[in-house]
Design an enzyme around this catalytic site. Structure first.
Site, mmCIF file in Angstrom:
data_model
loop_
_atom_site.group_PDB
_atom_site.id
_atom_site.type_symbol
_atom_site.label_atom_id
_atom_site.label_comp_id
_atom_site.label_asym_id
_atom_site.label_seq_id
_atom_site.Cartn_x
_atom_site.Cartn_y
_atom_site.Cartn_z
ATOM 1 N N GLU A 59 0.841 -1.207 0.000
ATOM 2 C CA GLU A 59 0.000 0.000 0.000
ATOM 3 C C GLU A 59 0.874 1.254 0.000
ATOM 4 O OE1 GLU A 59 -0.855 1.659 4.055
ATOM 5 O OE2 GLU A 59 -2.744 0.657 3.611
ATOM 6 N N ASP A 117 -5.198 -4.181 -2.699
ATOM 7 C CA ASP A 117 -5.099 -2.725 -2.852
ATOM 8 C C ASP A 117 -3.667 -2.300 -3.163
ATOM 9 O OD1 ASP A 117 -4.209 -3.296 -0.217
ATOM 10 O OD2 ASP A 117 -4.764 -1.299 0.478
#
Length: 347
Positions: A59, A117
């Protein structure tokens, strides 16, 4: 003729003023990036989560790459990408191990599972880097990662495409799929179609928005950080994943705004909840089932996203906050992300 010349002069003056304002905003944001880079990006390209023992996540690597591309900082981009590729990219796919722990010298990657993500952010940053700097190496790497995201991290559940959080695990004891709604990075899906022209990206976006409407709970009708997906969405009963609108779900309004998917219906519950705190600070999280709240206030990054959402509904909203001296990596990241989302919305 004089009227025409006068009108042209006014138009030129207005355009020059807009250009000066935009240049001033760009300079201000560039200073924020420099502050972020100097504080959180190590010399070798590793991004430090200062609020979590200086571990690194895909991330954070993806966000730093996204920031570096946005501010035309190719040297930092390449440095962060090189560390990410060399240290975190898996051998069995183009995806990445989600976490690097420098405190575990013998095995800094104890869990080789990916986080969707982080994979999406890295691929999105590479896609944007190819558009800005035209390096075929960025395009080729982005294509590989995007193909594996589509092939390994999207499932059909109850007739809709669902983004799963990781290639392994994330299921309840009764077999329901555990999903994180904040992993739906809507602006990235739109850009993935340039390198991977599959109809699945439009469908994933569309189905994600439909499912998000179902993933609202409790008194306020707020989404939870984590939900269990089956015939319907419900909060998880996993003890490690409490039913909170908090540190993950705060990113949902951010990506809705950035992806031009924000509507009154999609932001109304959040705004109503936030606007209820008129005489005290907004807490960092709220339990969507019992209504209990965090004993500490939302940090600067949360406030930036809240202000971003309010900006959409107000003609004269105060400016977004900037990175504070005491902000940790996560708060600073959200603050800079909100600024970039605002910039994308107004240009």
């Amino acid at each position: 003729m004089r009227v025409f010349r006068l009108g042209s002069a006014i138009l030129v003056a207005a355009l020059l003023l807009i250009a000066r304002i935009a240049a001033a905003e760009d300079a201000s944001l560039a200073a924020e990036w420099a502050k972020y880079r100097d504080r959180f990006v190590a010399e070798d390209g590793r991004v430090l989560d200062t609020g979590n023992r200086s571990v690194s996540h895909t991330e954070g690597q993806g966000w730093a790459m996204l920031f570096a591309e946005s501010f035309d900082d190719r040297a930092t981009f390449d440095r962060v990408w090189t560390w990410t590729r060399n240290r975190l990219q898996r051998k069995d796919s183009a995806l990445f191990a989600w976490r690097w722990d420098p405190g575990n010298e013998q095995n800094p990657i104890a869990d080789t599972n990916n986080a969707s993500d982080g994979d999406i952010l890295i691929a999105w940053a590479l896609t944007r880097a190819w558009g800005r700097w035209h390096g075929p190496q960025y395009r080729d790497e982005a294509r590989r990662i995007i193909a594996d995201i589509r092939g390994k991290l999207i499932e059909k559940i109850d007739g809709r495409l669902v983004l799963i959080p990781g290639a392994e695990g994330f299921k309840t004891a009764d077999g329901a799929r555990i999903v994180n709604p904040s992993y739906y990075i809507y602006p990235a899906f739109a850009e993935f179609r340039h390198l991977d022209p599959s109809p699945e990206w439009s469908r994933l976006r569309r189905d994600g928005l439909v499912l998000l409407a179902k993933a609202r709970f409790g008194r306020w009708g707020l989404p939870s950080d984590w939900v269990a997906v089956g015939a319907r969405w419900q909060v998880t009963t996993e003890t490690t994943l409490p039913p909170r609108f908090g540190f993950d779900a705060i990113r949902i309004p951010l990506y809705l705004m950035w992806g031009r998917a924000a509507t009154n219906a999609r932001l109304g519950a959040e705004l109503a909840y936030w606007n209820g705190f008129t005489d005290k600070p907004i807490p960092a999280w709220v339990d969507v089932i019992d209504g209990s709240v965090a004993p500490f206030p939302a940090p600067t990054g949360f406030q930036a996203i809240i202000q971003l959402a309010r900006w959409r509904h107000q003609s004269k909203a105060p400016p977004l906050p900037t990175i504070g001296d005491e902000d940790d990596y996560y708060s600073a990241s959200l603050t800079l992300l909100a600024a970039l989302a605002h910039q994308a919305a107004v240009r």
